[in-house]
Write a protein that holds these residues in place. Sequence first.
Motif, PDB file in Angstrom:
ATOM      1  N   UNK A 141       0.830  -1.205   0.000  1.00 24.37           N
ATOM      2  CA  UNK A 141       0.000   0.000   0.000  1.00 24.37           C
ATOM      3  C   UNK A 141       0.862   1.251   0.000  1.00 24.37           C
ATOM      4  N   UNK A 142       1.935   1.247   0.806  1.00 25.57           N
ATOM      5  CA  UNK A 142       2.830   2.402   0.876  1.00 25.57           C
ATOM      6  C   UNK A 142       3.472   2.672  -0.481  1.00 25.57           C
ATOM      7  N   UNK A 143       3.925   1.609  -1.157  1.00 28.42           N
ATOM      8  CA  UNK A 143       4.561   1.782  -2.469  1.00 28.42           C
ATOM      9  C   UNK A 143       3.573   2.318  -3.495  1.00 28.42           C
ATOM     10  N   UNK A 163      -4.595  -1.376   3.800  1.00 27.20           N
ATOM     11  CA  UNK A 163      -4.671  -2.840   3.763  1.00 27.20           C
ATOM     12  C   UNK A 163      -3.294  -3.461   4.015  1.00 27.20           C
ATOM     13  N   UNK A 164      -3.287  -4.603   4.661  1.00 22.39           N
ATOM     14  CA  UNK A 164      -2.033  -5.309   4.902  1.00 22.39           C
ATOM     15  C   UNK A 164      -1.515  -5.893   3.592  1.00 22.39           C
ATOM     16  N   UNK A 206      -7.975  -5.486   7.195  1.00 18.21           N
ATOM     17  CA  UNK A 206      -7.676  -6.859   6.777  1.00 18.21           C
ATOM     18  C   UNK A 206      -7.875  -7.108   5.292  1.00 18.21           C
ATOM     19  N   UNK A 207      -8.687  -6.271   4.624  1.00 20.17           N
ATOM     20  CA  UNK A 207      -9.027  -6.519   3.225  1.00 20.17           C
ATOM     21  C   UNK A 207      -8.942  -5.233   2.414  1.00 20.17           C
ATOM     22  N   UNK A 208      -8.687  -5.395   1.118  1.00 19.24           N
ATOM     23  CA  UNK A 208      -8.714  -4.246   0.219  1.00 19.24           C
ATOM     24  C   UNK A 208     -10.168  -3.825   0.020  1.00 19.24           C
TER      25      UNK A 208
END
Length: 404
Positions: A199-201, A225-226, A320-322
Motif C-alpha cells: 500500500x505504501x509503495x 490494507x495489509x 484486513x481486506x482491500x
Amino acid sequence: MATSISTAAALLFFFLLATIATATHNITHILAPFPEYSVYSHYLSLTKVADEINSRETVTILILPNAAISALANKRPLAAVKNALRLLTILDYYDAAKLHKISDGTVLTSTLFQTTGNAAGNLGFVNITNLRGGKVGFGSSSPGSKLDTTYTKSVKQIPFSISVLEVSAPILFPGLLDVPTKDSANITGLLYKAGCKTFADLIVSSGVLKMYTEAMDTGLTVFAPSDMAFDADGVPNISTLSEAELVTLLQYHAVPHYIPKSSLQLTQGKITTLATNAAGNYTLSVGSIGNDVSLRTSLDTSRVASTVLDDTPLCILTIDSVLLPAELFGVPPAAAPAPASEASVPELAPEPSLASPPSILESPADAPDVIADSMAKNSSPAIAGKWLFSIFSVIVAMIAGMML
C-alpha cells in the motif's frame, strides 16, 4: 401480598439505580446552552476528545472560557490542543463540595492524557490542592510545576457521572504542546513497519501520498490494507487498473476527516471518502460490535485491525481486506433462482402472521452520511429520559397488578 409488593418495589429501586448509574452523557450537548464555552466545545469535537469523554462512566472536565481556549489554540497544531484537552479531563468525579473537602491538602488524580501512552512517567496525572480560603488549585505532577490553574466555578453536574468545572487557565508542563511534524517519509515508514509495504509503495508511485499530505491539515484518516490483503482470493489484479482507476482506489482508502477507531465505534451509516465526487458516491458503511469495527462496500467487508498512528488531525489504521468500490469493479450479479423440480411438492401458503421487525444488525444502506458524534446524539438525556420513563411505567403497572 405485602411481601410481594415490597420485593417488587425493591427490585424497581435497584433497577432504576442501575439504569441511572449506567446512563450515558454527551459533553457537547451539556455545553450547548453555554455560549461562553462554545470554542472549547468546538475543539472537543474537532479533536474527538468529546468521544473519549462520552465513553467514560465517571469523568470531570475542567473547561476554559472562549478567550482562554482561543489563546491556547492560537497557531498551534490540533495534536497539541488535544494533549491539553486530555490533561484537563480527570478520570474521577469532583464537584465543588468534593474539591473543598480534600482533607490532606493535595490529591493526585489520573487524566485522559495518562491513558494515551504519550505521558512519560506520571506526567498524565494532575495535582488537586485545597488552598483554603475557598480556592482550589490544579497543577501538573511534573516536578517543579506550579498551581497556576485555579477553580473558578461549577458549570454542570450529573451526580457521580460527569462534572463540568470552569478553571482559570490550562494545565501545562514542558513538552505537553510539542508534537512531531508529520511528513511523507514518516507516513511511508510507519506503513512499512505496520506490514503495509504494498500500500505504501502504491500511494508513492501513484502520487496519492501528496494528496494525503495536503489533506492532513484539515483532517485525514487512512485505511491501509495489509500486504496479505492484496494477495487474498477475490482481489482483482491491481496492475490491470488504469492510472486514474488506481488513484481512485487509493483515494477510496482515505476519509477527509480525523476519525480514530474510538470515534468509528460511535459512527453509524455511511462516510464519504477522498474519492467521493459527482461521478460516484464512493462511500463506506461503518458498523461495530463492541470494540470491533468493520468497513463495508457493495463488494466486500474489512475489519479495522490496528492503529498505526493516532495524532490529530491524522489517523492511520490497518485493515484486513482491500476495499473494493462498486463504481470501479461493478456490482455482483444477483443469484439466479433455483429451477423448480418437476417432482417437487407444491408449497403450502403460509399462515397469516405478524410481520417480523427489521433486524438491528442490518446494514443501514440508505442512511445519510454521518460524522463520528452521530451515535452520541441518539443517547441524549432527553431520549434516555423517555426510555427510562417508559420502563418505569411498565414496572409500576406490574406492581399495581400484583396489588389487585
